[in-house]
Enzyme design. Structure first.
Site, PDB file in Angstrom:
ATOM      1  N   ARG A  58       0.818  -1.218   0.000  1.00 30.04           N
ATOM      2  CA  ARG A  58       0.000   0.000   0.000  1.00 30.04           C
ATOM      3  C   ARG A  58       0.849   1.265   0.000  1.00 30.04           C
ATOM      4  NH1 ARG A  58      -2.823  -3.583   3.197  1.00 30.04           N
ATOM      5  NH2 ARG A  58      -2.002  -2.623   5.075  1.00 30.04           N
ATOM      6  N   GLU A  95       8.758  -9.385  16.232  1.00 28.62           N
ATOM      7  CA  GLU A  95       8.504  -9.836  17.594  1.00 28.62           C
ATOM      8  C   GLU A  95       8.875 -11.308  17.750  1.00 28.62           C
ATOM      9  OE1 GLU A  95       4.844  -9.911  20.824  1.00 28.62           O
ATOM     10  OE2 GLU A  95       4.567  -8.937  18.890  1.00 28.62           O
TER      11      GLU A  95
END
Length: 171
Positions: A58, A95
């Site tokens: 995007r 993470e």
């Protein structure tokens, strides 16, 4: 124009507990999309970029029309294996694991002033990796910008470059 009125929110996408901010409704509204590009141009122009970089996917929608508006070139940062020709990679921590972004080796001239764009800033991991990648190929990162920023996640603090956003949510 209040661009926030043209952002659709979709709960539990792509997984439960996530609130997705969908820019497709902004893209579909001609006047709102034009206003968005114009507002981004106002934010980015003072940095005097020579090229804009969009982050997959995007970010392409954000950077490409802005490059036309500003009379600049545009190039892409993509996930590993998506760009043809010689590429330069940057591996960064997630993470739980790592990810890799790439840019074409000849996309940026050493010393070229670059602004990096995406549609949304959350934790800042991919944007920060893109800043490091552009620097790795010799670009000077003048700043970064996005349409939407989730301010509660502190992404802008990870960048080490000036950052602007048009819409903020406390997420």
């Amino acid at each position: 124009m209040d661009l926030k009125q043209h952002i659709r929110t979709i709960p539990d996408f792509p997984k439960p507990g996530i609130l997705f901010y969908d820019i497709s409704t902004l893209l579909a509204h001609n006047a709102a999309w034009r206003a968005c590009v114009e507002q981004l141009a106002e934010k980015v122009r003072p940095w005097k970029p020579q090229k804009l970089v969009g982050i997959e996917s995007r970010g392409f929608l954000t950077a490409a029309p802005l490059a036309l508006e500003l009379g600049l070139g545009f190039t892409m940062v993509r996930k590993r294996g998506k760009l043809p020709g010689e590429t330069v990679s940057y591996v960064y921590e997630l993470e739980y694991g790592t990810d890799t972004v790439e840019i074409q080796a000849d996309a940026i001239t050493p010393g070229e002033r670059v602004v990096i764009l995406d549609d949304l800033m959350a934790t800042g991991g991919t944007m920060a990796a893109s800043v490091d990648l552009v620097r790795k190929v010799g670009g000077e990162v003048a700043g970064a910008a996005c349409i939407i920023e989730l301010t509660g996640l502190g992404g802008r603090d990870e960048l080490g470059v000036p950052f602007e956003s048009l819409i903020q949510y406390e997420e």
